[in-house]
Structures are given as C-alpha cells and as structure tokens.
Write a protein that holds these residues in place. Sequence first.
Motif, PDB file in Angstrom:
ATOM      1  N   LEU A 141       0.833  -1.206   0.000  1.00 50.50           N
ATOM      2  CA  LEU A 141       0.000   0.000   0.000  1.00 50.50           C
ATOM      3  C   LEU A 141       0.866   1.254   0.000  1.00 50.50           C
ATOM      4  O   LEU A 141       0.596   2.225  -0.725  1.00 50.50           O
ATOM      5  N   GLN A 142       1.926   1.218   0.804  1.00 49.04           N
ATOM      6  CA  GLN A 142       2.842   2.368   0.817  1.00 49.04           C
ATOM      7  C   GLN A 142       3.499   2.555  -0.544  1.00 49.04           C
ATOM      8  O   GLN A 142       3.643   3.683  -1.029  1.00 49.04           O
ATOM      9  N   ASP A 143       3.906   1.422  -1.175  1.00 44.28           N
ATOM     10  CA  ASP A 143       4.511   1.520  -2.508  1.00 44.28           C
ATOM     11  C   ASP A 143       3.508   2.097  -3.519  1.00 44.28           C
ATOM     12  O   ASP A 143       3.870   2.945  -4.355  1.00 44.28           O
ATOM     13  N   LYS A 144       2.237   1.617  -3.444  1.00 43.37           N
ATOM     14  CA  LYS A 144       1.216   2.137  -4.352  1.00 43.37           C
ATOM     15  C   LYS A 144       0.970   3.627  -4.120  1.00 43.37           C
ATOM     16  O   LYS A 144       0.772   4.404  -5.074  1.00 43.37           O
ATOM     17  N   GLU A 145       0.978   4.060  -2.883  1.00 40.35           N
ATOM     18  CA  GLU A 145       0.798   5.487  -2.583  1.00 40.35           C
ATOM     19  C   GLU A 145       1.938   6.304  -3.170  1.00 40.35           C
ATOM     20  O   GLU A 145       1.733   7.400  -3.718  1.00 40.35           O
ATOM     21  N   LEU A 146       3.164   5.768  -3.070  1.00 44.49           N
ATOM     22  CA  LEU A 146       4.309   6.478  -3.660  1.00 44.49           C
ATOM     23  C   LEU A 146       4.156   6.553  -5.176  1.00 44.49           C
ATOM     24  O   LEU A 146       4.443   7.600  -5.791  1.00 44.49           O
ATOM     25  N   GLU A 147       3.710   5.442  -5.803  1.00 49.14           N
ATOM     26  CA  GLU A 147       3.511   5.460  -7.249  1.00 49.14           C
ATOM     27  C   GLU A 147       2.417   6.464  -7.641  1.00 49.14           C
ATOM     28  O   GLU A 147       2.542   7.179  -8.641  1.00 49.14           O
ATOM     29  N   LEU A 148       1.334   6.508  -6.835  1.00 48.49           N
ATOM     30  CA  LEU A 148       0.256   7.462  -7.114  1.00 48.49           C
ATOM     31  C   LEU A 148       0.745   8.890  -6.999  1.00 48.49           C
ATOM     32  O   LEU A 148       0.384   9.760  -7.819  1.00 48.49           O
ATOM     33  N   GLU A 149       1.595   9.144  -6.026  1.00 46.04           N
ATOM     34  CA  GLU A 149       2.160  10.499  -5.866  1.00 46.04           C
ATOM     35  C   GLU A 149       3.025  10.852  -7.065  1.00 46.04           C
ATOM     36  O   GLU A 149       2.980  11.986  -7.580  1.00 46.04           O
ATOM     37  N   GLU A 150       3.808   9.869  -7.522  1.00 49.92           N
ATOM     38  CA  GLU A 150       4.629  10.113  -8.709  1.00 49.92           C
ATOM     39  C   GLU A 150       3.755  10.393  -9.923  1.00 49.92           C
ATOM     40  O   GLU A 150       4.042  11.292 -10.738  1.00 49.92           O
TER      41      GLU A 150
END
Length: 361
Positions: free
Chosen positions: A267-276
């Motif tokens: 989930l944290q990785d997905k949030e980082l990808e969404l921010e990118e």
Amino acid sequence: ISPVPPYSREQPIFTTRAHVFQIDPSTKKNWVPASKQAVTVSYFYDSTRNSYRIISVDGAKVIINSTITPNMTFTKTSQKFGQWADSRANTVFGLGFPSEQQLTKFAEKFQEVKEAAKLARDRSQEKIETSSNHSQESGRETPSSTRASSVNGTDDEKASHGGPAEAHLKSENDKLKIALAQSSSNVKKWETELQTLRESNARLTTALQESAASVEHWKKQFSACKEENDRLRSKIEELEEQCNEINKEKERNAQLSRRLQELETELQDKELELEELRKQGEIIPQLMSECESVSQQLEAAEKKNKDLEEKVRTLRTEVEESKHRQTNLKTELKNFLDVLDGKIDELHDFRQGLSKLGVDN
C-alpha cells in the motif's frame, strides 16, 4: 518360561525399573542392550534354599537370572549406571537407571542381600560342623564309658592288680572324666548357639513376613500410582493436543501478521507510485505542448527525409550509370592494353631482328 514358577516359595523383596545390558562376549568391552526399554528388575528370596536371586523378564524372555553369592560385588561406574559379574552365567550384567537415587537404592539392596547370603552360608557351615562334632563326640563317649567301666572293673579284678598298674588306671580315669566334662560343656555351648540360630531364624521369618506384607502394600501403592499415572498421561495427551491447536493458531496468526505487513508495504509503494503519477500529471500540459512542437519538427524532418530520399535515388541512378560507364571503360582499356601488348611484342621481335641483322653485318 518364567524363572519363578507359581509353586515356588520365592517372594519379591525389592523391585525397580532399569535398562538392562550384557557385556559383549566377543570383545568383553562393549555393552549389548538386553531390553529395548526399561523393564522390571526384582530381588527374590527363596525361603526353602535360603538364597537370593535377581530376576528380570522382558515379555516372555528372561534377560536376568542371577543368584547372589557372597563373592559378588556391585560397582557404580557412573551416576546412573552399575554392573556386577556373574561367574555362573559367565557374563557381566549392567543396569541403567533413570536417576542416581534409584541406583543408590539398588546398590544398597545388593549389599544387604550379599551380607544375608554370606550369613546364610556361614550358618549352614556351622550346622555342618556342629553335626560333625556331635557325631564325633558320640563316638568318643561310648568307648570312654566302656573304657571307664573296664578300668574300674570289679573288686576281684582290683584285687588281682598291683599298685603301679592301679595308679596308672586312676590317672587314665581322671583324664577321661576331664574329657567327658569338656564334652558336656561343648554340648551346652552348641545348644546355646542352636538356640541363637533358632531365634535368628525366627527374626528372619518375621522380617520376611513383614517384607511380604510390605510388598503387598507396595503392590497396591504401585497399582494406585499406575492408575494415577495413566490418568495423568491421558490428561497430558489432552493438554498436548490443546497446545498443538494453540501452536497452530499462533502460526496462523503469525502468517496473517506477516501478510498484513506485506499488504501495508505494498500500500505504501502504491501510494508512492500514485504520488509520482500525480506529479507527472501536473507536467502533462507542458509535455503536450512539447509533443506538438516535436510533431511539427517531425513533419518537417519527414519532408526533408523525403527530399533526401529523392536525392538518394537520383544519386543511386547516377552511381549505377557511373558504374556502367566504368565497366565499359575498363573493357575498352583492357582491349587497348591487349592491343598494346601485341604491338609491344611486335616491336620487341622487330628489335631482335634488327639486332641480329647488325650482328650479321
């Protein structure tokens, strides 16, 4: 076949459990297990023979049948292991106990039985010596009394003997009286010892009866302990099953915790990808304008590319024509060189002819 038949008067006086070993007959060094697990090892007393034995049975197999003699010695080789040698069985027995306390009790009982066997042997020897002495004394007393009567004789015989012979017979008679008195004192002594032996035998009989009663009591205690042990064992099995279920539940909880951590990490990785992606979305208009500019440049480049391709085709045609002309020139040059070589050969022959004419002249 059991070493203790039902009609025997042998009674168990001490019982324990241990792992049984025998010395390897080939090497006389290594121990060979005589039982796969701990078995019952008991001391038996035979009241008819006044003897002691150590007996152990594993199922239908007799693994120990050792008669205790005064010459045997039980040796502790470690905190939980002891051994003794049996010359009649031509082997050495070894016992492994669960605790040092049980080994100590067995060793103490071995010493006690050994002393009892020694005492029984000494008493049997004394009885043999007593009966032998009684037979000897009875044999001595009969000729002595006869001899005394013959020595005393009748009044007529006394009158027929002289003075020195009478003195000699009196001294012999006195000696016989002293021997008879000593024999009487020995008989009293033997009677006293016999009474002592009877009292000791009575005490041993009483102790044996008490031991038999104690064995019955301990049998009942053992049965009660065995039942309690079975109950506790079943309870332990139930607790072990519950513990296994708890361990399985803990394992499932641990797996779920690890899966939850993995999902949180994802989930944290997905949030980082969404921010990118959000950041990239902000620069999309700029990228679109740049893309349009690039598209225009690409169209201009494609137009130039077409022009260049046209020029390339023209140059290729010219190159083909040039190659064709070069081929023709090479052919004409080769023909010219062939003609030239022919002319040179003719000139060479002509020069040789001239040289020959000059030599001849």
